[in-house]
Write an enzyme that holds these catalytic residues in place. Structure first.
Site, PDB file in Angstrom:
ATOM      1  N   ASP A  17       4.718  -2.269   9.111  1.00 34.74           N
ATOM      2  CA  ASP A  17       4.582  -0.831   8.815  1.00 34.74           C
ATOM      3  C   ASP A  17       5.338   0.106   9.760  1.00 34.74           C
ATOM      4  OD1 ASP A  17       2.853  -1.949   6.982  1.00 34.74           O
ATOM      5  OD2 ASP A  17       1.077  -0.832   7.590  1.00 34.74           O
ATOM      6  N   HIS A  57       1.174   3.541  -0.933  1.00 37.47           N
ATOM      7  CA  HIS A  57       0.028   4.016  -1.698  1.00 37.47           C
ATOM      8  C   HIS A  57       0.415   4.929  -2.859  1.00 37.47           C
ATOM      9  CE1 HIS A  57      -2.540   2.414   1.382  1.00 37.47           C
ATOM     10  NE2 HIS A  57      -2.142   3.258   2.309  1.00 37.47           N
ATOM     11  N   HIS A  90      -0.953   9.442   3.445  1.00 39.46           N
ATOM     12  CA  HIS A  90       0.174   8.833   4.160  1.00 39.46           C
ATOM     13  C   HIS A  90       0.848   7.791   3.278  1.00 39.46           C
ATOM     14  CE1 HIS A  90      -3.107   5.972   4.751  1.00 39.46           C
ATOM     15  NE2 HIS A  90      -2.182   5.046   4.880  1.00 39.46           N
ATOM     16  N   LYS A 115       2.148  -3.173   0.289  1.00 39.20           N
ATOM     17  CA  LYS A 115       0.698  -3.350   0.211  1.00 39.20           C
ATOM     18  C   LYS A 115       0.029  -1.989   0.090  1.00 39.20           C
ATOM     19  CE  LYS A 115       0.347  -3.407   5.251  1.00 39.20           C
ATOM     20  NZ  LYS A 115      -0.439  -2.184   5.430  1.00 39.20           N
ATOM     21  N   CYS A 160      -3.516  -2.577  10.975  1.00 40.68           N
ATOM     22  CA  CYS A 160      -2.727  -3.480  10.121  1.00 40.68           C
ATOM     23  C   CYS A 160      -2.235  -4.717  10.857  1.00 40.68           C
ATOM     24  CB  CYS A 160      -1.594  -2.700   9.466  1.00 40.68           C
ATOM     25  SG  CYS A 160      -2.244  -1.472   8.288  1.00 40.68           S
TER      26      CYS A 160
HETATM   27 ZN   LIG Z   1      -2.390   3.090   4.381  1.00 38.37          ZN
END
Ligand SMILES: [Zn+2]
Length: 218
Positions: A17, A57, A90, A115, A160
């Site tokens: 990430d 997302h 986010h 993800k 994460c």
């Molecule tokens: Zn997230």
């Protein structure tokens, strides 16, 4: 200097990430998150095999505080699969915040694993969504590729990276966290909890200096 780990063909680096929203100036900024990028670029050069993860997302995602009237970011709520921390909006699909940092330079990365795209389930881990049952497919991919050891770096150490390392162990991979190539958020003692968990699962935390050059990309 003696390197503890010689990197070979059964090793993979998971870069977690490294996205604009998780760095200073982003909507869910991890303090000093941008500092890890040069180190991760350098580390990636010591691995033949690198996988990038990308939080991704849809708008109105369940993990966003804005999706729950009256709630504010960093509160915890109960959802169908247990507790869920609420975050600022986010890494919304297709936005600049969801893009990788421009200074992340790993052209030889072999997979980008997205993800968090299920509207009603968050996914901290690169292996399982937060219901802890729904696979992302990464375990199958890594097993089929014949990897044995996963090295993890990125953001955030206590979310994460933590869940990904835990699930790597659960999927019978060795998991080694490169701690100076991570930064944390620390919500309600999550940094200390992460360290305790890593100790109990025999997940080692090492500095990048212990990762030696094995198979190096030209
Ligand atoms: Zn997230």
């Amino acid at each position: 200097m003696t390197d503890t780990f010689t990197i070979g063909d059964r090793d993979v680096l998971l870069v977690v990430d490294i996205q604009n929203d998780f760095c200073p100036g982003g909507s869910l900024s991890v303090p000093r998150g941008d500092e890890v990028v040069p180190l991760i670029n350098d580390l990636a050069g010591r691995f033949s095999h690198v996988v990038l993860t990308q939080d991704w997302h849809p708008r109105g995602h369940l993990s966003f505080a804005s999706s729950h009237p009256g709630k504010t970011p960093y509160q915890t709520i109960e959802v169908s699969y247990g507790s869920q921390v609420l975050w600022p909006d986010h890494c919304v699909q297709g936005t600049a915040g969801a893009a990788f940092r421009k200074d992340l330079k790993i052209p030889h990365a072999e997979l980008v694993l997205r993800k968090g795209y299920s509207r009603k389930i968050d996914s901290y881990s690169a292996f399982y969504e937060n219901d802890r049952r729904t696979h992302t497919g990464l375990a199958g991919y890594l097993h089929e590729r014949g990897f044995a050891r996963t090295f993890l770096a990125g953001l955030a150490f206590d979310f994460c990276v933590r869940y990904s390392a835990e699930d790597a162990r659960r999927e019978d991979f060795e998991a080694i966290v490169i701690e100076d190539a991570c930064r944390g958020i620390d919500v309600d003692g999550s940094m200390a909890a992460t360290r305790e968990l890593f100790t109990s699962l025999r997940i080692r935390c090492i500095p990048a200096s212990e990762v030696g050059d094995g198979l190096v990309n030209p």
